[in-house]
Design a protein around this motif. Structure first.
Motif, PDB file in Angstrom:
ATOM      1  N   CYS A   1       0.841  -1.201   0.000  1.00 52.73           N
ATOM      2  CA  CYS A   1       0.000   0.000   0.000  1.00 52.73           C
ATOM      3  C   CYS A   1       0.875   1.250   0.000  1.00 52.73           C
ATOM      4  O   CYS A   1       1.922   1.291   0.656  1.00 52.73           O
TER       5      CYS A   1
ATOM      6  N   TYR B   1       0.209   5.413   0.582  1.00 54.81           N
ATOM      7  CA  TYR B   1      -0.698   6.509   0.892  1.00 54.81           C
ATOM      8  C   TYR B   1       0.088   7.815   0.944  1.00 54.81           C
ATOM      9  O   TYR B   1       1.246   7.840   1.376  1.00 54.81           O
TER      10      TYR B   1
ATOM     11  N   LYS C   1      -5.499  14.902   0.483  1.00 59.94           N
ATOM     12  CA  LYS C   1      -5.201  13.488   0.335  1.00 59.94           C
ATOM     13  C   LYS C   1      -4.889  13.200  -1.125  1.00 59.94           C
ATOM     14  O   LYS C   1      -5.689  13.516  -2.016  1.00 59.94           O
TER      15      LYS C   1
ATOM     16  N   SER D   1      -4.405   7.003  -3.507  1.00 52.82           N
ATOM     17  CA  SER D   1      -3.849   5.823  -2.856  1.00 52.82           C
ATOM     18  C   SER D   1      -3.425   4.802  -3.900  1.00 52.82           C
ATOM     19  O   SER D   1      -4.020   4.717  -4.983  1.00 52.82           O
TER      20      SER D   1
ATOM     21  N   ARG E   1       4.695  10.150  -0.328  1.00 51.17           N
ATOM     22  CA  ARG E   1       4.062   8.827  -0.310  1.00 51.17           C
ATOM     23  C   ARG E   1       4.764   7.899   0.692  1.00 51.17           C
ATOM     24  O   ARG E   1       5.972   7.693   0.625  1.00 51.17           O
TER      25      ARG E   1
ATOM     26  N   ARG F   1      -7.473  -1.621   0.722  1.00 58.98           N
ATOM     27  CA  ARG F   1      -6.526  -2.595   1.276  1.00 58.98           C
ATOM     28  C   ARG F   1      -7.220  -3.792   1.887  1.00 58.98           C
ATOM     29  O   ARG F   1      -6.581  -4.793   2.195  1.00 58.98           O
TER      30      ARG F   1
END
Length: 955
Positions: A47, A49, A58, A61, A85, A103
């Motif tokens: 992952c 983010y 934001k 993702s 990131r 996720r």
């Protein structure tokens, strides 16, 4: 997988522009390979983010199911250098790949592979003490001072089984709330930690920090049932309480030792008017006088704009003043200006902060000790204690009215008599004192009453050194004598005269660990010692212990630090290791690193010098009983002193002395493992006096000589851990040992005393395994004796690694001890008796030195019974003859008196001859050690010592 393949870049990262250079692909691969090796079945998720730290926006993702290791490593490295990131990996596998951009949740979990304790508070560096006895699979420093500690399972574990374990582990470790989320994702070491908007607002720089595996993936697996057995049982929360109270045991009401007003305003008036408010409490980052009124500048000046650190400090102060009353602490905190939304948005945050403060607080407010109100002293009512010191009551007559009145005279700063002390046999009585110095710090000292004999300077000097102030008032010295003599404390304590094991407890100068059978045990008399602590255990692991991996001599030295307290437990003898070699090879660095296991803090750290009188060295040994002793630079002492000191240290006993009355005084006794360094060996040092003295075999077994040079061109080291030279590695280790020291031994002793019997069994098993593997069959008793010491060091190192005190892979201590043991065997000439090796080397040295100058050539043409013809070569101070042999060699014929007085000087001449005959280096005749040879000029045959030519070839 070996942790030593990973190069850790620990240099500061803030302000660098080349972020790609900071990504460590080897570290990423090592960690991801470990995750993929777990038995959990299903899909692991990688992952990424991101959040703009300036605007809080934001960013998109990125979620990727892991198909193979190579693509996962390259993807993680590519994501890591994208601005803002952060890269994570799941702790569980999913039944099916989740929808794009997600996720997965707990309902999607197939198997949980590992659990993580997320330590994100002020006490994060002490994570090991919060999970006692645990051995994590990995430890990640997610940002400076913040740690994620992982525990992997040895079999696939479902969500229903894993969830209670995660909650229990979170409760045990008192770690962040995310630790209980089994669907959580965790940092990938080797990537970067980019700040989000919240962290940037708190003052963190915008450049990323390195995510570092301080303990890389070790492969350690855990049985869920075993983990469940050590975790606290889950108990449903009582009706009307918040859920977090189940996890942290929030306290309602003060502890029994607390004595103060129940009214908050009255308590705060005392706190704000007392110097104790910033000295006795542990939250001394900022005084309570600035926190309670709410000085806005303290957040920046003392806490780097981190409100959580301020919350922790405020709670720490109040835990002292309220007697660790959690509900009262919260009530007072909510009446300050520091209230913020986080206190209510996360229902466990404030109670957890308060609970941690209470768990760390040792002392609590008691007005008899801390109040400015005078407190009478038991045993003599003419003395009383105040917040500022000790007062003596005297009667004064008014010169005008002739009226008499009592006057209290302050004659010294605060000095409390806590307990009477005495030894196990009812002797050595003393007083356990607590001194408050002018900084408000408290120190304890067990004072022998014998020091009060005479004028009193013997006891006043240590008191002054600890910070006591005797005010210049008439009668102050007499009053101090009277006070210490007549006070009658309620408590009693057992005193001991040396550190180390006493029963099942280990006594240090400032602490006692283990089972004291319900009685306080203290070291009496000592005020100055090197068993100090500084920095953190994690700082020591990373800066000192980690760099020993792959370096046999350094690892042996550090492991020896953990072996010292095991001597008594396994009934092993005292002894030492001597690192021999030229200057600047790293010998002193090894001693400094090993010493930092136990203490440090002054100019020489923990290391002592060989240069000391017998009495002084005896005192040093006594003060290091059952602990490691490091003595540097053997060159500084005379040969006789070196021999006597080495024997005394390993023999464990000082001189016998007489008292003033002529009675015998008990000799000092100790057990110690010691490290030494010097440019020459003990044997060569003894031989320096020119009298032909040699080190006895027993001395060589007591102080094992190891070549400091590892033989690969880096001096003491075999592996530089990415640094350019051995001296740079030495400087790095010494700098870290100067900052971080003393914590490792205490952590080891805490775990050791918690399970003595189990530890003894584990050490015995490992030491026996070392002997079976590395001590060759047929070894001389001296070799077996030394091998047992190496085996003990190996066992100690493996135990410390198993307890996660040493960040070493399994087997590292065994490999280091085996390497050094082989080096010792090679240096002494094999596994035979040392006396045999000494005999052969002594004769060989004589032949090498005098074979051409003092041995007269003989002609080999004659036959038995016919005198050989001597050559024309003139020999001065003849030692014997030499003659050619049929195979082209040379025999050396030594005259009997020369053999006894010169060749075997300092040795048993007969024993030397027997050794050489046994090895085929001396030719006897007729069952005798001497041969019969007709010498030139003699009318008949003579008995002489005939040495074969093999003496020079070493065969």
């Amino acid at each position: 997988m070996s942790a030593s393949i990973i190069q850790l870049d620990r240099s500061p990262l803030w302000g660098r522009a080349d972020h790609a250079a900071l990504v460590n692909r080897a570290m990423i691969r090592h960690h991801l390979a470990g995750v993929l090796s777990l038995p959990a079945r299903g899909t692991w998720m990688l992952c990424g983010y991101a959040e703009n730290p300036t605007t809080g926006e934001k960013l998109s993702s990125k979620i990727m199911p892991i198909i193979d290791l190579d693509s996962a490593v390259e993807t993680a490295a590519a994501w890591a250098v994208e601005p803002h990131r952060n890269v994570y990996i799941s702790a569980a596998t999913m039944t099916v790949p989740p929808p794009p951009g997600q996720r997965g949740a707990e309902v999607d979990i197939n198997h949980v592979g590992y659990l993580v304790c997320d330590f994100d508070d002020l006490d994060a560096a002490n994570w090991a003490s919060r999970i006692p006895g645990a051995c994590p699979t990995f430890v990640i420093e997610s940002s400076p001072g913040r740690f994620q500690v992982g525990f992997s399972f040895d079999r696939p574990v479902g969500a229903e089984e894993a969830k209670p374990l995660a909650r229990g582990l979170k409760a045990l470790a008192r770690c962040d709330h995310g630790s209980a989320d089994i669907a959580h994702v965790w940092r990938v070491p080797g990537c970067l930690n980019w700040p989000n908007a919240k962290k940037a607002a708190a003052g963190r720089p915008l450049d990323p920090a390195a995510v570092v595996a301080t303990i890389p993936w070790t492969g350690a697996l855990h049985d869920p049932a075993g983990l469940r057995a050590v975790l606290p049982a889950e108990v449903p929360p009582p009706p009307g309480t918040r859920g977090f109270e189940r996890d942290i045991g929030f306290v309602d009401g003060p502890s029994d030792e607390w004595d103060g007003p129940s009214d908050d305003a009255a308590l705060l008036r005392i706190a704000l008017n007392s110097r104790t408010s910033w000295s006795v409490a542990s939250g001394d980052r900022c005084s309570l006088k600035r926190l309670i009124p709410g000085d806005p500048l303290v957040l920046k000046e003392h806490f780097d704009n981190d409100p959580s650190r301020l919350d922790a400090a405020l709670a720490q102060h109040l835990s002292f003043w309220t007697g660790k009353d959690g509900k009262r602490i919260e009530r007072i905190m909510r009446n300050t200006i520091w209230v913020r939304p986080k206190w209510d948005d996360r229902d466990d945050y404030l109670p957890r902060t308060i609970s941690k403060a209470c768990s760390r607080q040792v002392e609590v407010y008691n007005q008899s000790r801390h109040s400015p109100n005078p407190v009478p002293v038991k045993g003599n009512t003419t003395f009383r204690l105040t917040d500022t010191g000790v007062e003596k009551k005297t009667e004064v007559e008014d010169k005008i009215t002739l009226e008499k009145k009592d006057v209290w005279n302050l004659f010294c700063t605060r000095l409390e008599v806590l307990a009477d002390t005495r030894s196990h046999d009812g002797k050595n009585w003393g007083r356990l004192l607590r001194i408050t110095d002018r900084d408000g710090n408290t120190k304890t000292w067990a004072m022998p009453m014998a020091l009060m004999a005479g004028e009193g300077a013997a006891y006043r000097e240590p008191l002054f050194d600890l910070g006591l102030v005797l005010f210049p008032v008439k009668g102050a010295k007499t009053w101090l004598d009277e006070y210490l003599t007549t006070v009658q404390p309620d408590a009693k304590a057992r005193c001991v005269s040396r550190i180390g094991w006493h029963g099942r407890a280990f006594v240090l100068p400032d602490a006692t660990l283990g089972d004291t059978a319900g009685e306080q045990v203290v070291l009496q008399g000592a005020t100055d010692h090197a068993f100090r602590t500084g920095g953190t255990l994690d700082g020591w692991r990373d800066g000192v212990a980690r760099l020993a991996v792959g370096n046999s001599r350094l690892a042996l030295a550090i492991a020896a630090g953990f072996a010292a307290p095991l001597l008594h437990l396994v009934d092993a003898e005292s002894g030492g290791f001597h690192f021999r070699g030229p200057s600047s090879t790293g010998k002193s660095t090894a001693l400094i690193a090993a010493g930092s296991v136990w203490g440090g803090g002054d100019v020489r750290r923990y290391v002592r010098s060989w240069r000391a009188t017998d009495n002084a060295l005896e005192a040093v040994a006594l003060n290091h009983s059952d602990a490691l002793l490091c003595v540097d630079e053997m060159a500084e002492v005379t040969p006789p002193a070196a021999a006597a000191a080495a024997y005394m240290l390993s023999n464990g006993m000082g001189k016998s002395r007489a008292t003033k009355t002529g009675d015998a005084r008990a000799a000092s006794e100790w057990r110690t493992l010691f490290l030494s360094s010097g440019e020459i060996s003990l044997g060569d040092k003894i031989a320096e006096d020119g009298r032909g003295r040699k080190a006895a075999a027993g001395q060589q077994a007591r102080l094992v000589d190891i070549a400091a040079d590892a033989g690969v061109g880096y001096g003491l080291y075999e592996y530089l851990h990415g640094l350019q030279a051995g001296n740079i590695l030495s400087d790095t280790i010494k700098a870290a040992a100067t900052e971080h020291y003393g914590h490792a031994a205490r952590a080891f002793l805490e775990l050791l005393t918690a399970d003595l019997d189990g530890a003894i069994a584990a050490v015995t098993t490992t030491r026996n395994a070392f002997l079976q593997t590395h001590c060759p069959p047929g070894s001389d008793g001296q070799v077996s004796r030394v091998a047992a010491r190496f085996g003990l060091v190996a066992a100690a190192g493996e135990l410390a690694a198993a307890w996660c005190i040493l960040p070493w892979p399994t087997g590292e201590a065994m490999r280091a001890a085996a390497t050094c043991f082989r080096a010792w065997c090679d240096g002494r000439g094999g596994i035979g008796a040392a006396e045999d090796a000494t005999a052969i080397s002594t004769v060989r040295r004589f032949i090498e030195q005098h074979g051409g100058s003092r041995f007269e050539p003989m002609d080999a043409a004659g036959t038995v019974g016919i005198p050989n013809r001597a050559s024309d070569h003139r020999i001065v101070n003849r030692a014997g003859f030499r003659r050619p042999t049929a195979d082209g060699g040379t025999e050396f014929i030594v005259l009997p008196e020369v053999w006894k007085s010169e060749v075997c000087q300092g040795l048993d001449a007969t024993a030397v001859a027997k050794t050489l005959v046994h090895r085929g280096l001396l030719i006897g005749q007729g069952g005798k050690l001497q041969g019969v040879v007709r010498l030139p000029g003699n009318s008949g045959p003579s008995r002489v010592y005939v040495i074969t030519s093999s003496i020079l070839s070493g065969e």
